[in-house]
Design an enzyme around this catalytic site. Structure first.
Site, PDB file in Angstrom:
ATOM      1  N   MET A 152     -21.403 -71.207 -39.866  1.00 32.92           N
ATOM      2  CA  MET A 152     -20.613 -69.984 -40.207  1.00 32.92           C
ATOM      3  C   MET A 152     -19.868 -69.470 -38.953  1.00 32.92           C
ATOM      4  O   MET A 152     -18.854 -69.155 -38.921  1.00 32.92           O
ATOM      5  CB  MET A 152     -21.607 -68.915 -40.568  1.00 32.92           C
ATOM      6  CG  MET A 152     -20.930 -67.662 -41.186  1.00 32.92           C
ATOM      7  SD  MET A 152     -19.758 -68.012 -42.455  1.00 32.92           S
ATOM      8  CE  MET A 152     -20.944 -67.828 -44.020  1.00 32.92           C
ATOM      9  N   GLU A 204     -46.044 -65.397 -34.684  1.00 33.35           N
ATOM     10  CA  GLU A 204     -46.130 -64.085 -35.305  1.00 33.35           C
ATOM     11  C   GLU A 204     -44.704 -63.705 -36.149  1.00 33.35           C
ATOM     12  O   GLU A 204     -44.951 -63.004 -37.095  1.00 33.35           O
ATOM     13  CB  GLU A 204     -46.227 -63.116 -34.337  1.00 33.35           C
ATOM     14  CG  GLU A 204     -47.701 -63.121 -33.762  1.00 33.35           C
ATOM     15  CD  GLU A 204     -47.798 -63.965 -32.460  1.00 33.35           C
ATOM     16  OE1 GLU A 204     -48.923 -63.962 -31.788  1.00 33.35           O
ATOM     17  OE2 GLU A 204     -46.698 -64.482 -32.073  1.00 33.35           O
ATOM     18  N   PHE A 217     -53.221 -55.703 -19.304  1.00 31.43           N
ATOM     19  CA  PHE A 217     -52.922 -56.971 -19.701  1.00 31.43           C
ATOM     20  C   PHE A 217     -52.620 -56.745 -21.339  1.00 31.43           C
ATOM     21  O   PHE A 217     -53.249 -56.286 -21.941  1.00 31.43           O
ATOM     22  CB  PHE A 217     -54.038 -58.036 -19.546  1.00 31.43           C
ATOM     23  CG  PHE A 217     -53.561 -59.425 -20.144  1.00 31.43           C
ATOM     24  CD1 PHE A 217     -52.703 -60.113 -19.494  1.00 31.43           C
ATOM     25  CD2 PHE A 217     -54.417 -59.836 -21.275  1.00 31.43           C
ATOM     26  CE1 PHE A 217     -52.465 -61.460 -20.122  1.00 31.43           C
ATOM     27  CE2 PHE A 217     -54.174 -61.110 -21.723  1.00 31.43           C
ATOM     28  CZ  PHE A 217     -53.017 -61.868 -21.010  1.00 31.43           C
ATOM     29  N   GLN A 218     -51.199 -57.273 -21.539  1.00 30.23           N
ATOM     30  CA  GLN A 218     -50.757 -57.386 -22.891  1.00 30.23           C
ATOM     31  C   GLN A 218     -50.657 -56.074 -23.383  1.00 30.23           C
ATOM     32  O   GLN A 218     -50.722 -55.969 -24.616  1.00 30.23           O
ATOM     33  CB  GLN A 218     -51.506 -58.392 -23.714  1.00 30.23           C
ATOM     34  CG  GLN A 218     -51.420 -59.702 -23.422  1.00 30.23           C
ATOM     35  CD  GLN A 218     -51.815 -60.782 -24.516  1.00 30.23           C
ATOM     36  OE1 GLN A 218     -52.743 -60.544 -25.114  1.00 30.23           O
ATOM     37  NE2 GLN A 218     -51.320 -61.798 -24.635  1.00 30.23           N
ATOM     38  N   LYS A 225     -58.426 -51.446 -29.142  1.00 31.05           N
ATOM     39  CA  LYS A 225     -59.542 -52.398 -29.333  1.00 31.05           C
ATOM     40  C   LYS A 225     -60.858 -51.321 -29.568  1.00 31.05           C
ATOM     41  O   LYS A 225     -61.582 -51.761 -30.429  1.00 31.05           O
ATOM     42  CB  LYS A 225     -59.761 -53.239 -28.287  1.00 31.05           C
ATOM     43  CG  LYS A 225     -60.774 -54.632 -28.476  1.00 31.05           C
ATOM     44  CD  LYS A 225     -60.785 -55.450 -27.392  1.00 31.05           C
ATOM     45  CE  LYS A 225     -61.441 -56.789 -27.596  1.00 31.05           C
ATOM     46  NZ  LYS A 225     -61.429 -57.868 -26.546  1.00 31.05           N
TER      47      LYS A 225
END
Length: 584
Positions: free
Chosen positions: A471, A47, A109-110, A159
């Protein structure tokens, strides 16, 4: 027609043709709506890659980039890319799935409060509680992303809202972008008066020039006024690299001509820049003799870090157009005067401080390779990761358009380069797109090689490998007494083998005399290709302004060594006159 299908149609109505994402549980209704849709969905492999790809798409095109993820870890993986868009003013809409409204607040969940998580790094967040809210939310999200100073907007979609009946909703109609106000006429007069009286004026241009579609106006202003200009990292390309009056990038890794001119000027004409600490060095000692005229769309930036003597707050293009005729007349009236002398000093310094590319030895000299690649691919869009290679690109690539330089400026996010290049390629399939990365940055989103290979995107990747976090290593060498801590990447994998495993053509070069053929081979590939470049681990980026120092206090051992070598040998004292010249 449920909420998800209505949203897909609304995105098309907003002009979206491509979106980047990764499916999951709570965003499944939307992915079902994409099935058979005219929208092109690009399946990334992480993602974060979706957010950076949407980011690169938006930077290169000026249009709104769109990324999609599911709830929980999908949404949290977008956060770095959203933050990058906020800090670099990139128009983006992020769409996340969320657990059904009845489960919100139950630690389902999630479930994750992405609305709250992203509040500090978006222009606005929306959480839909009902399908009836979608028309207002979608319209506002795109209007806000585009309007004024651009930036990211989040839409969090439960949802059940996606599944809800939307047959009663009207077809989506995009909202107009907010008009950009013009600056008050009085501010033009104040600015013009200061410019008229300046003997050593300097233009300081930033990323706001491209954001305000003011590139042509900016070039006309510089041409008309004949005032030398310096540019920030995000301003590169606002003037072509080979423009006579372009002194180059200022700041921590800016060139000596730019930094010294800033420190000596008596008027700083700031156009779409924000006095970022990487540009100014020690702020209290930045341009110490200069009065300031500041042109910017965002009133929050004017006077935020440096007091101004004339504030021109409004549309940059109109502001520059209004000031150019007066400044052109001033220039014509002042030919041969103090301002001409100042310009000659700046241009002579630019010639004296021009970088050299004749590094001795058989190994690859990264600045020379990048300069040569910019000559071979003069119209390329370049997406950089973050580190030494990013600064070498800024210093040595010959940009002629700020939208061709995609770099994570304010956030400095490693892993940005490859997915941003993918986004840039997809916004214009005919464009030549090059990603310049380092071995540290590249492995952060290496999985997006699969995305480039799947869609046969002709992105070319130049991977500068010094087997270190370059760096960080440079700073530890200079400022931490060479106590090298956790910068060793000598166990890097075989990058060419990795590319080949993804189906990407790969080449390797480690000798300077092989660079030309290696670049030609990479550029000749029809699909994606990677050029692995082995470079010296001890190579540093010069110049460098140390911490808590002003921009005149640059470290540059390479230039110092060249100057010493070019200086004539002293003549030994052999008479009384010479002896008197030697201090006791």
């Amino acid at each position: 027609m449920n909420g998800a299908r209505w949203l897909a149609q609304a995105l098309a109505a907003e002009g979206v043709d491509t979106l980047f994402g990764y499916p999951g549980g709570t965003i499944m209704p939307f992915y079902d709506a994409l099935h058979g849709s005219d929208l092109k969905h690009v399946l990334v492999r992480h993602e974060q890659g979706a957010a950076f790809a949407a980011n690169g798409y938006a930077r290169a095109s000026g249009r709104v980039g769109v990324c999609v993820a599911t709830s929980g870890p999908g949404a949290s993986n977008l956060v770095t890319g959203i933050a990058d868009a906020m800090l670099d003013s990139v128009p983006m809409v992020a769409i996340t799935g969320q657990v059904p409204t009845g489960l919100m607040g139950t630690d389902a969940f999630q479930e994750l409060d992405v609305f709250g998580m992203t509040l500090p790094i978006v222009k606005h967040s929306f959480l839909a509680r009902s399908v009836d809210e979608l028309p207002r939310m979608v319209g506002e999200a795109f209007r806000l992303a585009r309007s004024g100073r651009p930036g990211p907007v989040l839409i969090d979609l439960p949802k059940d809202v996606q599944n809800a009946d939307a047959s009663h909703l009207p077809a989506h109609a995009p909202l107009p972008t907010d008009p950009v106000p013009a600056a008050p006429d009085a501010s033009y007069h104040e600015a013009a008066a200061l410019i008229a009286h300046a003997r050593k004026p300097l233009v300081y241009g930033g990323g706001g020039i491209a954001l305000g579609d003011a590139v042509d106006a900016f070039r006309a202003f510089v041409e008309g006024s004949q005032i030398p200009a310096v540019l920030t990292l995000k301003g590169l390309g606002a003037l072509p690299a080979d423009h006579l009056l372009n002194l180059g990038m200022l700041g921590m890794h800016g060139n000596r001509a730019a930094n010294m001119s800033v420190q000596e000027c008596d008027l700083l004409i700031v156009v779409g820049a924000r006095f970022d600490d990487r540009a100014t060095g020690k702020l209290a000692e930045f341009a110490p003799n200069a009065r300031v005229v500041h042109l910017d769309l965002d009133p929050a930036e004017i006077g935020k870090l440096r007091a101004v003597d004339a504030a021109v707050n409004g549309d940059l293009r109109r502001s520059l157009d209004a000031l150019t005729p007066a400044c052109t007349a001033q220039t014509q009236a002042r030919n041969g005067g103090a301002r001409r002398t100042w310009r000659d000093i700046c241009l002579q310094r630019k010639r004296d401080c021009a970088p050299r590319y004749d590094a001795p030895g058989e190994t690859v000299y990264a600045p020379a390779l990048l300069k040569r690649l910019s000559e071979l691919a003069p119209k390329a869009v370049v997406a950089c990761d973050v580190g030494q290679h990013q600064m070498w690109v800024a210093q040595h690539w010959r940009f002629d358009d700020p939208r061709k330089h995609l770099t994570s400026g304010a956030l400095g996010a490693m892993g940005f380069g490859l997915p941003a290049a993918i986004g840039a390629q997809l916004q214009d399939p005919a464009a030549q797109v090059i990603c310049v990365s380092g071995d540290g940055s590249f492995l952060m989103n290496v999985q997006e090689l699969a995305t480039a290979a799947r869609y046969r995107l002709p992105v070319k990747i130049v991977l500068l490998d010094n087997q270190a976090l370059g760096m960080v290593r440079q700073w530890q060498e200079l400022f931490f007494e060479r106590r090298y801590s956790e910068i060793d990447l000598s166990d890097n994998p075989d990058f060419c083998a990795i590319a080949a495993a993804f189906g990407v053509a790969a080449f390797h070069v480690e000798r300077a005399d092989a660079v030309e053929d290696a670049l030609a081979a990479m550029l000749a590939c029809e699909g994606p290709a990677l050029l692995h470049v082995a470079i010296d681990q001890q190579a540093n980026v010069w110049p460098l302004v140390p911490p808590n120092s002003n921009n005149a206090q640059m470290l540059d051992p390479e230039a110092d060594a060249a100057a010493t070598a070019a200086a004539p040998s002293p003549t030994p004292a052999n008479d009384k006159e010479d002896a008197h010249a030697i201090p006791a």
